[in-house]
Design an enzyme around this catalytic site. Structure first.
Site, short mmCIF file in Angstrom:
data_model
loop_
_atom_site.label_atom_id
_atom_site.label_comp_id
_atom_site.label_asym_id
_atom_site.label_seq_id
_atom_site.Cartn_x
_atom_site.Cartn_y
_atom_site.Cartn_z
N SER A 160 24.84 7.27 -25.25
CA SER A 160 25.17 8.02 -23.60
C SER A 160 25.22 7.21 -22.39
CB SER A 160 23.74 8.82 -23.69
OG SER A 160 22.72 7.69 -23.81
N ASP A 405 12.20 8.23 -17.84
CA ASP A 405 13.34 7.36 -19.29
C ASP A 405 13.66 5.95 -18.45
OD1 ASP A 405 15.84 6.50 -20.34
OD2 ASP A 405 16.53 9.05 -19.64
N HIS A 408 18.16 5.28 -19.99
CA HIS A 408 19.07 5.07 -18.81
C HIS A 408 19.68 5.56 -17.58
CE1 HIS A 408 19.66 8.01 -22.71
NE2 HIS A 408 21.21 7.64 -22.32
#
Length: 426
Positions: A160, A405, A408
């Protein structure tokens, strides 16, 4: 474009050339290990002396730590002299910086990374620019990129985080293409952005381990149940054939524990025939599988291969001396400590990549994004993201210990600088 160091007398030049040739013969293996170096041949700027005077000097201990990771950079600088390191620099705040796109103007961003749209109240993280000590990193030029890609396929392959770099790249160029001349097809595992006028594509292929695993399709959230096929890559690699520029990465999915379930060869019991290997050992075997495929399949005259280094996570606020912090939550400034290195970047894994790539026949260029990204504790999505397909509620945002998070990155944001670096190589 090598940095000018002044002309040498012809006699001295001959001595230097002979010495370099002798060193090349003696240290052939060392020089071969430098294939894919993360140094750029960039134009020197007049700021060099000023930056050198104002920059904080690394302590001897910090230099030793850095040398363990960037040993190939120092060696190449000594040999070639006219190159400069892309990891030697600092983040500079530029309030007049023109932001190339927004999470509203680019329709191709995942909600997961659209921080401002998800309620992030500050936007200072957008105005930091990576400034090299000794060179000028060129600005990303969409027009030049599109011409470079004319008639070609560019593909990002990985997890990702690699998907973020792909989305960033698409967003950096898409506004320069009329609506009727572009299209996007997103799917798992293969997404394609078509530039019809240029007969080109910018693609992403999902392969978080590069080799095959039982979590390639339906993601298995319980990491204890994931099984890696360390010697199987053909199922993925068939999609990489015919691509002109390949950009790989694999790291974060390996960092879920000290050991990982691994399969290789033929097993009568199928997935029950796994063995638990040390994660570094499994990583090395898998990267060798990838490297063997590249060396046996890729024609370096027609395909360029890149490998992105570690994108650091910022989970422990104590790493940057904020003992009462909660991961990267509420961080609004980069770390200013020169040579800062946190616990989110595993040096052992980086050394595996360096050693495997160093023995490949096909040249592989490193995109060395690790050090510049280490400083950016402020650039993560934190609580301005989504969970299970929905943007975090106010209640969830109030619980950053569980929901922040810090892996990311917000887009626009840090991955745009990765692509600025990538553009310099292109």
């Amino acid at each position: 474009m090598k940095i000018s160091r002044g002309k040498l007398p012809l006699s001295l030049m001959a001595v230097v050339i002979s010495a370099v040739a002798l060193i090349g013969m003696i240290f052939t293996e060392d020089l071969r290990a430098l294939t894919g170096t993360s140094l750029l041949m960039l134009k020197a700027s007049s700021k060099k002396a000023a930056v050198a005077a104002n920059s904080t000097k690394l302590s001897s201990e910090e230099r030793e730590k850095k040398a363990a990771v960037d040993v190939e950079e120092d060696k190449v600088e000594l040999v070639n002299g006219g190159e400069c390191s892309v990891s030697e620099g600092r983040w500079v705040f530029n309030s007049s910086r023109e932001i190339p796109y927004s999470d509203r103007s680019c329709p191709y961003l995942d909600k997961q990374v659209a921080c401002l749209r998800n309620g992030r109240p500050d936007d200072n993280y957008l105005y930091w620019e990576w400034e090299l000590d000794d060179c000028t990193l060129p600005k990303f030029n969409p027009g030049a990129v599109l011409e470079k890609l004319r008639g070609k396929r560019l593909m990002f392959v990985g997890d990702s985080l690699q998907r973020e770099q792909w989305q960033s790249f698409v967003c950096l160029v898409q506004s320069h293409i009329p609506q009727q001349h572009k299209s996007m097809n997103k799917s798992r595992p293969h997404s394609v952005f078509k530039l019809k006028e240029y007969n080109a594509t910018i693609e992403f292929y999902w392969a978080p381990f590069l080799v095959q695993s039982n979590t390639d399709g339906r993601i298995i959230s319980d990491t204890r149940k994931r099984i890696i096929r360390v010697d199987s890559i053909t199922k993925h690699a068939q999609h990489w054939l015919g691509v002109d520029i390949l950009v790989f990465n694999t790291y974060m999915w390996w960092m879920s524990g000290q050991r990982i379930k691994s399969l290789w060869g033929s097993f009568d019991n199928g997935e029950e025939g796994y063995e638990e290997l040390d994660v570094v050992v499994a990583y090395r075997i898998s990267l060798k599988t990838w490297a063997n495929w590249i060396d046996s399949t890729i024609n370096p005259n027609s395909t360029r291969v890149f490998f992105s280094t570690v994108s650091p996570a910022h989970i422990r606020s104590s790493d940057w001396h904020r003992k009462k912090g909660i991961k990267c939550y509420n961080e609004s400034m980069p770390v200013m400590e020169r040579g800062y290195w946190g616990s989110g970047s595993d040096r052992r894994m980086m050394e595996v990549v360096r050693s495997v790539v160093g023995r490949m026949k096909v040249p592989v260029t490193f995109l060395n994004i690790t050090q510049l990204s280490e400083y950016r504790i402020d650039g993560h999505t934190s609580v301005y993201t989504e969970f299970q397909g929905k943007v975090l509620s106010d209640e969830q945002k109030a619980n950053p210990k569980q929901y922040a998070d810090c892996i990311h990155w917000c887009l626009p944001g840090v991955p745009d600088t990765w692509n600025r670096l990538f553009y310099a190589y292109l």
